[in-house]
Design a protein around this motif. Sequence first.
Motif, PDB file in Angstrom:
ATOM      1  N   LEU A  45       0.814  -1.214   0.000  1.00  0.00           N
ATOM      2  CA  LEU A  45       0.000   0.000   0.000  1.00  0.00           C
ATOM      3  C   LEU A  45       0.847   1.263   0.000  1.00  0.00           C
ATOM      4  CD1 LEU A  45      -2.836  -0.982   2.498  1.00  0.00           C
ATOM      5  CD2 LEU A  45      -3.053  -0.605   0.036  1.00  0.00           C
ATOM      6  N   GLN A  46       2.010   1.205   0.616  1.00  0.00           N
ATOM      7  CA  GLN A  46       2.900   2.359   0.662  1.00  0.00           C
ATOM      8  C   GLN A  46       3.761   2.467  -0.591  1.00  0.00           C
ATOM      9  OE1 GLN A  46       5.028   1.778   4.336  1.00  0.00           O
ATOM     10  NE2 GLN A  46       3.489   2.882   5.529  1.00  0.00           N
ATOM     11  N   GLY A  47       3.629   1.492  -1.472  1.00  0.00           N
ATOM     12  CA  GLY A  47       4.370   1.533  -2.724  1.00  0.00           C
ATOM     13  C   GLY A  47       5.810   1.089  -2.612  1.00  0.00           C
ATOM     14  N   LYS A  48       6.151   0.456  -1.529  1.00  0.00           N
ATOM     15  CA  LYS A  48       7.514  -0.043  -1.363  1.00  0.00           C
ATOM     16  C   LYS A  48       7.687  -1.272  -2.236  1.00  0.00           C
ATOM     17  CE  LYS A  48       8.090   1.693   3.310  1.00  0.00           C
ATOM     18  NZ  LYS A  48       8.272   1.340   4.718  1.00  0.00           N
ATOM     19  N   THR A  49       8.904  -1.509  -2.683  1.00  0.00           N
ATOM     20  CA  THR A  49       9.155  -2.664  -3.542  1.00  0.00           C
ATOM     21  C   THR A  49       8.887  -3.939  -2.777  1.00  0.00           C
ATOM     22  OG1 THR A  49      11.473  -2.780  -2.938  1.00  0.00           O
ATOM     23  CG2 THR A  49      10.904  -1.444  -4.874  1.00  0.00           C
ATOM     24  N   ASN A  50       8.487  -4.927  -3.506  1.00  0.00           N
ATOM     25  CA  ASN A  50       8.159  -6.212  -2.905  1.00  0.00           C
ATOM     26  C   ASN A  50       9.370  -7.147  -2.903  1.00  0.00           C
ATOM     27  OD1 ASN A  50       6.281  -7.714  -1.568  1.00  0.00           O
ATOM     28  ND2 ASN A  50       5.322  -8.537  -3.414  1.00  0.00           N
ATOM     29  N   SER A  51      10.533  -6.622  -3.289  1.00  0.00           N
ATOM     30  CA  SER A  51      11.723  -7.464  -3.370  1.00  0.00           C
ATOM     31  C   SER A  51      12.223  -7.895  -2.002  1.00  0.00           C
ATOM     32  CB  SER A  51      12.845  -6.740  -4.117  1.00  0.00           C
ATOM     33  OG  SER A  51      13.192  -5.558  -3.413  1.00  0.00           O
ATOM     34  N   ASN A  52      11.917  -7.121  -0.968  1.00  0.00           N
ATOM     35  CA  ASN A  52      12.362  -7.501   0.373  1.00  0.00           C
ATOM     36  C   ASN A  52      11.240  -8.150   1.172  1.00  0.00           C
ATOM     37  OD1 ASN A  52      10.808  -5.266   0.706  1.00  0.00           O
ATOM     38  ND2 ASN A  52      12.230  -4.167   2.043  1.00  0.00           N
ATOM     39  N   LYS A  53      10.345  -8.823   0.477  1.00  0.00           N
ATOM     40  CA  LYS A  53       9.228  -9.497   1.129  1.00  0.00           C
ATOM     41  C   LYS A  53       9.773 -10.526   2.112  1.00  0.00           C
ATOM     42  CE  LYS A  53       4.844 -11.660   0.070  1.00  0.00           C
ATOM     43  NZ  LYS A  53       3.925 -12.092  -0.965  1.00  0.00           N
ATOM     44  N   THR A  54       9.270 -10.478   3.335  1.00  0.00           N
ATOM     45  CA  THR A  54       9.785 -11.361   4.377  1.00  0.00           C
ATOM     46  C   THR A  54       9.135 -12.726   4.294  1.00  0.00           C
ATOM     47  OG1 THR A  54       8.138 -10.497   5.890  1.00  0.00           O
ATOM     48  CG2 THR A  54      10.325  -9.487   5.963  1.00  0.00           C
ATOM     49  N   ASN A  55       9.850 -13.699   4.813  1.00  0.00           N
ATOM     50  CA  ASN A  55       9.342 -15.054   4.853  1.00  0.00           C
ATOM     51  C   ASN A  55       8.326 -15.162   5.989  1.00  0.00           C
ATOM     52  OD1 ASN A  55       8.889 -17.781   5.026  1.00  0.00           O
ATOM     53  ND2 ASN A  55      11.051 -18.355   5.106  1.00  0.00           N
ATOM     54  N   PRO A  56       7.057 -15.527   5.680  1.00  0.00           N
ATOM     55  CA  PRO A  56       6.035 -15.538   6.717  1.00  0.00           C
ATOM     56  C   PRO A  56       6.246 -16.592   7.806  1.00  0.00           C
ATOM     57  CG  PRO A  56       5.147 -16.348   4.653  1.00  0.00           C
ATOM     58  CD  PRO A  56       6.542 -15.872   4.378  1.00  0.00           C
ATOM     59  N   SER A  57       7.166 -17.503   7.611  1.00  0.00           N
ATOM     60  CA  SER A  57       7.377 -18.511   8.642  1.00  0.00           C
ATOM     61  C   SER A  57       8.420 -18.068   9.665  1.00  0.00           C
ATOM     62  CB  SER A  57       7.806 -19.828   8.004  1.00  0.00           C
ATOM     63  OG  SER A  57       9.055 -19.675   7.385  1.00  0.00           O
ATOM     64  N   LEU A  58       9.075 -16.921   9.419  1.00  0.00           N
ATOM     65  CA  LEU A  58      10.076 -16.433  10.352  1.00  0.00           C
ATOM     66  C   LEU A  58       9.418 -15.811  11.576  1.00  0.00           C
ATOM     67  CD1 LEU A  58      12.594 -14.714   7.929  1.00  0.00           C
ATOM     68  CD2 LEU A  58      12.805 -16.931   9.022  1.00  0.00           C
ATOM     69  N   LEU A  59      10.139 -15.824  12.673  1.00  0.00           N
ATOM     70  CA  LEU A  59       9.654 -15.193  13.886  1.00  0.00           C
ATOM     71  C   LEU A  59       9.758 -13.679  13.733  1.00  0.00           C
ATOM     72  CD1 LEU A  59      11.273 -17.529  16.534  1.00  0.00           C
ATOM     73  CD2 LEU A  59       8.963 -17.601  15.622  1.00  0.00           C
ATOM     74  N   PRO A  60       9.055 -12.931  14.576  1.00  0.00           N
ATOM     75  CA  PRO A  60       9.116 -11.471  14.466  1.00  0.00           C
ATOM     76  C   PRO A  60      10.546 -10.969  14.546  1.00  0.00           C
ATOM     77  CG  PRO A  60       7.440 -12.106  16.032  1.00  0.00           C
ATOM     78  CD  PRO A  60       8.174 -13.347  15.650  1.00  0.00           C
ATOM     79  N   ILE A  61      10.804  -9.917  13.796  1.00  0.00           N
ATOM     80  CA  ILE A  61      12.171  -9.402  13.743  1.00  0.00           C
ATOM     81  C   ILE A  61      12.408  -8.257  14.712  1.00  0.00           C
ATOM     82  CG2 ILE A  61      12.660 -10.169  11.397  1.00  0.00           C
ATOM     83  CD1 ILE A  61      11.799  -7.422  10.415  1.00  0.00           C
ATOM     84  N   ASN A  62      11.341  -7.737  15.312  1.00  0.00           N
ATOM     85  CA  ASN A  62      11.522  -6.652  16.277  1.00  0.00           C
ATOM     86  C   ASN A  62      10.421  -6.700  17.331  1.00  0.00           C
ATOM     87  OD1 ASN A  62       9.227  -5.363  15.162  1.00  0.00           O
ATOM     88  ND2 ASN A  62      10.508  -4.408  13.601  1.00  0.00           N
ATOM     89  N   GLN A  63      10.546  -5.813  18.306  1.00  0.00           N
ATOM     90  CA  GLN A  63       9.613  -5.803  19.429  1.00  0.00           C
ATOM     91  C   GLN A  63       8.214  -5.377  18.987  1.00  0.00           C
ATOM     92  OE1 GLN A  63      10.823  -3.268  22.641  1.00  0.00           O
ATOM     93  NE2 GLN A  63       9.827  -4.570  24.153  1.00  0.00           N
ATOM     94  N   ARG A  64       8.129  -4.516  17.988  1.00  0.00           N
ATOM     95  CA  ARG A  64       6.828  -4.089  17.490  1.00  0.00           C
ATOM     96  C   ARG A  64       6.058  -5.275  16.904  1.00  0.00           C
ATOM     97  NH1 ARG A  64       5.429   0.177  12.757  1.00  0.00           N
ATOM     98  NH2 ARG A  64       3.220   0.314  13.229  1.00  0.00           N
ATOM     99  N   ASP A  65       6.757  -6.129  16.141  1.00  0.00           N
ATOM    100  CA  ASP A  65       6.119  -7.326  15.599  1.00  0.00           C
ATOM    101  C   ASP A  65       5.584  -8.216  16.713  1.00  0.00           C
ATOM    102  OD1 ASP A  65       6.629  -6.552  13.038  1.00  0.00           O
ATOM    103  OD2 ASP A  65       8.143  -8.076  12.622  1.00  0.00           O
ATOM    104  N   GLU A  66       6.356  -8.332  17.783  1.00  0.00           N
ATOM    105  CA  GLU A  66       5.919  -9.171  18.899  1.00  0.00           C
ATOM    106  C   GLU A  66       4.666  -8.596  19.555  1.00  0.00           C
ATOM    107  OE1 GLU A  66       5.474 -12.297  21.262  1.00  0.00           O
ATOM    108  OE2 GLU A  66       6.902 -12.168  19.618  1.00  0.00           O
TER     109      GLU A  66
END
Length: 169
Positions: A45-66
């Motif tokens: 939605l923000q128009g950022k490239t989708n090339s850095n799409k994260t793997n949905p099976s990974l655990l949160p990468i920061n405290q906000r995700d948690e």
Amino acid sequence: MRKLSIVLCLVWMVLIFYNSSRPGTLSNTGSYKIVQSIRNDKNILQGKTNSNKTNPSLLPINQRDEKINIFIRKNAHAFEYFILAVLVSNLLFLFALKGRNALTYIMFICLFYAVTDEYHQKFIAGRGSSVSDVLIDFTGALIGLGFFYLVYYKCFTRYFIKNKKCRAN
């Protein structure tokens, strides 16, 4: 209609039990996938490239995700019991149990199921039981109960009163 309502209540209770029976790692992975999906949708939605799409099976990468993950998990608890309260309310109304007795039974059933569900989670790997989860479950049930009564008394009652007046004319 009564048999269908009984089946729906039982199926929903089994679904809640199933969700509680999943080990903590599987349960967390499922909600982390939702967090990652939200992040990816936000990036699109923000128009950022989708090339850095994260793997949905990974655990949160920061405290906000948690924090988002915990928010999703707690709301899922409340939603499960919201639906349970609506289904139990409907069942009791189909058996002509209304008023204060119905409210007492609905609240007891939902609270009892929440307590036993949390107790059951003590025995599941990576899970635990907490009073706060019981309160979240019960709050969801109370909101569901309020929703059911609002819809029943505001919508259905008006509809039936209106139809009775139409038939009388």
